[in-house]
Motif scaffolding. Structure first.
Motif, short mmCIF file in Angstrom:
data_model
loop_
_atom_site.label_atom_id
_atom_site.label_comp_id
_atom_site.label_asym_id
_atom_site.label_seq_id
_atom_site.Cartn_x
_atom_site.Cartn_y
_atom_site.Cartn_z
N ARG A 131 -5.47 45.87 42.31
CA ARG A 131 -4.90 45.30 43.54
C ARG A 131 -6.02 44.77 44.45
O ARG A 131 -5.88 43.70 45.05
N THR A 169 4.91 44.12 37.29
CA THR A 169 5.85 43.00 37.12
C THR A 169 6.51 42.62 38.45
O THR A 169 7.49 41.87 38.46
N HIS A 170 5.98 43.15 39.54
CA HIS A 170 6.39 42.77 40.90
C HIS A 170 7.87 43.02 41.16
O HIS A 170 8.57 42.18 41.74
N PHE A 200 6.88 47.26 43.88
CA PHE A 200 5.71 46.47 44.27
C PHE A 200 5.87 45.98 45.71
O PHE A 200 4.92 45.99 46.49
N ASP A 201 7.08 45.56 46.07
CA ASP A 201 7.33 45.12 47.45
C ASP A 201 7.11 46.27 48.43
O ASP A 201 6.60 46.07 49.54
#
Length: 421
Positions: A162, A201-202, A206-207
Motif C-alpha cells: 500500500r 481486488t478492491h 479495501f474501501d
C-alpha cells in the motif's frame, strides 16, 4: 502470564522503554524515493495491525482459531527490532538471514542486548527472545499461533505494498519496477487469505481500509510546529502498545480476551476521526455541552460513512471498541454493555466470556502519548504555548499516587517530563 505484585511490576513500562518506542515516530521509510507525505515506522506498524485485524476477522469467521494475543505482542517485538536496526534496509536483512546465517543470529543477539537494560519484566523479555528465535527460524512457532503468524506476515507485505502504491503517484516507473516485482512474489504465499483477497481486488474491505488510511495523513497538534510530527494512526498504535505494557504493570493476571480487547481498543480508539478529522481538545471543551454534541455527531457520521463498509462479523466488535472508549466496560451474557469499576473488572468480570476492557487504561495511554508528543518537541527546542499548556494539562490531570486501573499515572507522567541529568 503470571501475576506480579505491584512492587515487582512498578518499573516494567519505564521511561527509557517508552522513549525508545516513541523513536518509531522518527524513523523515516522509503527515504530513497520521492515521498508525497511523511512515511514513518510507527504509522506502518499501525496500518499493519489494522490490516492484520481485518484479515484475521475473515479467517476467524471461517472457523480459524486466531491467536490475537500472540499477534499483538509480535507486532510490538517487530517494532522494537525495527527501531534497533533502522539503518539496515529490509533487503539487506533478508540477504543476511538467507546467506549469512551466523551473522544474522549475532545481529539478533545484539538487538536483544540493546533492550535488556530497558525491559525489567523478565517474562516479557523472554517472550521477546523467543519471538526473535521464531522469526530467525531457530525456534518453531507454536501450532496455535501459526495462523496468526501467517496473517501478520501477510499484513506486513500488504501494508508495504500500500505504501508503494501511494508512492507510485510521484515516482518514475523505473524506480519502482524491481520493488513491485519482488513484493508481488513475496505476497503470493498469502493469497489464500480471504481478507487479503478482498483488499487486493478492491472490494468493500479495501474501501474501509482507505478510510482508516486517512488517519496517516492527519497530523496531531496541527496548530503548532512540532518534532517529531505524529499522525493519528501512528498515535493510535502507540496507545495500543502502551495499553498492552501498562496492563502488565498493574500486577493483575488479565484474561486473554481482556488483553486483546485493551490492545485493539487502543488501536481503534480514534477510528471516528477517519471521517470527522481530529478536533483539538481546547475546541472540544469550548462549551460545557460541546463534548457530548461532538460525540453524537461523530456517532452519526460513523454510522453513515464507516459502518456500511464493515462486515457484519466484526462491526459489533469495532463499535464496542470505539463507543465509550475510555470507560471500563464489559458485555453481559445478554449482550448488554455495562460500565463498571476497575475492582469489578478484576473481582467479577476478568473472564473471556464478559469481553472486559480497561477503557480507563486506554485513556491513560492516550494521555501518555500526548504528553510525549508535547514534551519531546519542547526538549528538541521546538515549542509553543499550545505544547507547553498541553504538557502542563496532561501532568496536572493526574495527582501523584492516584491509581488509575492499577497505574500511578501521576508519578509516571512526572517521571516522563523530568530532565535527565
Amino acid at each position: 502470564m503470571p501475576t506480579r505484585s505491584r512492587d515487582q511490576a512498578h518499573n516494567i513500562m519505564n521511561k527509557k522503554l517508552a522513549l525508545r518506542i516513541f523513536e518509531g515516530f522518527s524513523i523515516q521509510r522509503w527515504n530513497d524515493l520521492i515521498r508525497p507525505f511523511d512515511l514513518v515506522e510507527m504509522d506502518k506498524a499501525g496500518e499493519k495491525m489494522v490490516i492484520a485485524y481485518l484479515i484475521g476477522k475473515y479467517e476467524e469467521h471461517k472457523g480459524t482459531d486466531v491467536d490475537w494475543e500472540w499477534m499483538a505482542y509480535a507486532s510490538l517485538f517487530d517494532l522494537l527490532k525495527k527501531i534497533a536496526l533502522c539503518d539496515i534496509k529490509a533487503p539487506v536483512q533478508q540477504l543476511l538471514k538467507k546467506e549469512y546465517t551466523q551473522e544474522y543470529l549475532r545481529l539478533d543477539e545484539w538487538v536483544l542486548n540493546q533492550y535488556r537494560p530497558l525491559i525489567d519484566d523478565d517474562d516479557l523479555f523472554s517472550q521477546f527472545t523467543i519471538y526473535i528465535g521464531e522469526k530467525a527460524g531457530t525456534l518453531p512457532i507454536p501450532e496455535k499461533s501459526q495462523a496468526a503468524a501467517k496473517i501478520l506476515s501477510a499484513a506486513h507485505k500488504y501494508s508495504t505494498m500500500r505504501e508503494l502504491q501511494m508512492l507510485s503517484v510521484v515516482n518514475e516507473r523505473e524506480r519502482l519496477v524491481k520493488i513491485e516485482t519482488e513484493l508481488q512474489a513475496q505476497i503470493q504465499p498469502y493469497l489464500d487469505l480471504e481478507g487479503l483477497q478482498m483488499m487486493m481486488t478492491h472490494q468493500r474491505t479495501f474501501d474501509f481500509l482507505l478510510k482508516i488510511e486517512q488517519l496517516r495523513f492527519q497530523t496531531r497538534w496541527n496548530q503548532t510546529p512540532r518534532v517529531p510530527r505524529t499522525s493519528v494512526l501512528g498515535h493510535s498504535y502507540f496507545v495500543a502498545v502502551m495499553t498492552l505494557l501498562l496492563g502488565r504493570d498493574t500486577g493483575v493476571k488479565m484474561c486473554s480476551r481482556r488483553i486483546i480487547n485493551n490492545f485493539f481498543s487502543g488501536l481503534f480508539h480514534d477510528l471516528p476521526e477517519s471521517v470527522t478529522r481530529d478536533i483539538i481538545s481546547p475546541v472540544k471543551q469550548a462549551t460545557d455541552e460541546l463534548p457530548n454534541i461532538v460525540k453524537r455527531i461523530e456517532d452519526e457520521i460513523v454510522g453513515r460513512e464507516l459502518v456500511p463498509l464493515m462486515e457484519p462479523f466484526f462491526v459489533g466488535e469495532l463499535m464496542y471498541y470505539t463507543n465509550s472508549e475510555f470507560a471500563n466496560r464489559i458485555t453481559e451474557k445478554d449482550g448488554t454493555v455495562r460500565e463498571i469499576s476497575w475492582k469489578e473488572l478484576n473481582d467479577e468480570y476478568n473472564d473471556n466470556s464478559f469481553q472486559p476492557v480497561d477503557g480507563r487504561l486506554v485513556r491513560v495511554s492516550d494521555h501518555l502519548g500526548a504528553l510525549l508528543e508535547a514534551d519531546s518537541s519542547i526538549k528538541h527546542g521546538i515549542t509553543s504555548v499550545h505544547l507547553v499548556r498541553g504538557r502542563e494539562g496532561m501532568i496536572s490531570h493526574y495527582k501523584t499516587g492516584e491509581m488509575i486501573n492499577g497505574i500511578d499515572a501521576g508519578t509516571l507522567f512526572r517521571e516522563i517530563v523530568k530532565q535527565d541529568s
